[in-house]
Write a protein that holds these residues in place. Structure first.
Motif: not given
Length: 163
Positions: A71-94
């Motif tokens: 029932h959802l669509l992908n979110r594409v705001s700049s806030v979403d982009n920044n949240r994803r960037l931070d999350a991917e960095k955490v995964f990368f660091n781990r």
């Protein structure tokens, strides 16, 4: 090449990569003769990253057969982009904190593959590629128009989620 075929091929490639990483990690982590802690760490990261990617990309989740996000669509705001960037960095660091030499040979490959995926994702978010509305290969609008392609529509709920 038809953009729909290319998009489906890319989605299938990502799905196969993640499922392969997860399968090999789980299978090899269970072997008592192998170093377990590094392999278990990798398996945990792969599983968490897969779950995260399904939550963040509900259209891909639906195409992968996960109905939880239909029932959802992908979110594409700049806030979403920044949240994803931070999350991917955490995964990368781990991921990069894992002692690669303690991994099985197969999991070293899984580690390299996931590292490459995360590097590509981080670079894409840093360049804010999600804000480019149209490319030769895809766009948000094309994705929405092609959402139903290949989806099993077996119940009224499936149609309601699609609408």
């Amino acid at each position: 090449m038809n953009t729909n075929i290319l998009k489906k091929t890319m989605k299938i490639s990502y799905l196969i990569t993640y499922l392969g990483l997860l399968t090999y990690s789980v299978f090899l982590s269970a072997d008592d003769k192998m170093p377990l802690s590094a392999n278990k760490q990798l398996t945990t990261i792969i599983t968490e990253r897969w779950d995260y990617s399904l939550r963040e990309n509900p259209m891909s989740a639906t195409h992968a057969g996960v109905e939880k996000y239909n029932h959802l669509l992908n979110r594409v705001s700049s806030v979403d982009n920044n949240r994803r960037l931070d999350a991917e960095k955490v995964f990368f660091n781990r991921l990069t904190s894992i002692n690669v030499s303690a991994l099985t040979a197969e999991n070293r490959i899984n580690h390299q593959l996931l590292k490459w995926v995360l590097e590509q994702e981080i670079e894409g978010y840093q360049l804010n590629l999600s804000r480019i509305p149209l490319t030769t290969f895809s766009s948000f609008f094309m994705s929405v128009l092609n959402m139903a392609n290949g989806l099993p529509m077996t119940s009224v709920k499936d149609y309601q989620d699609y609408i």
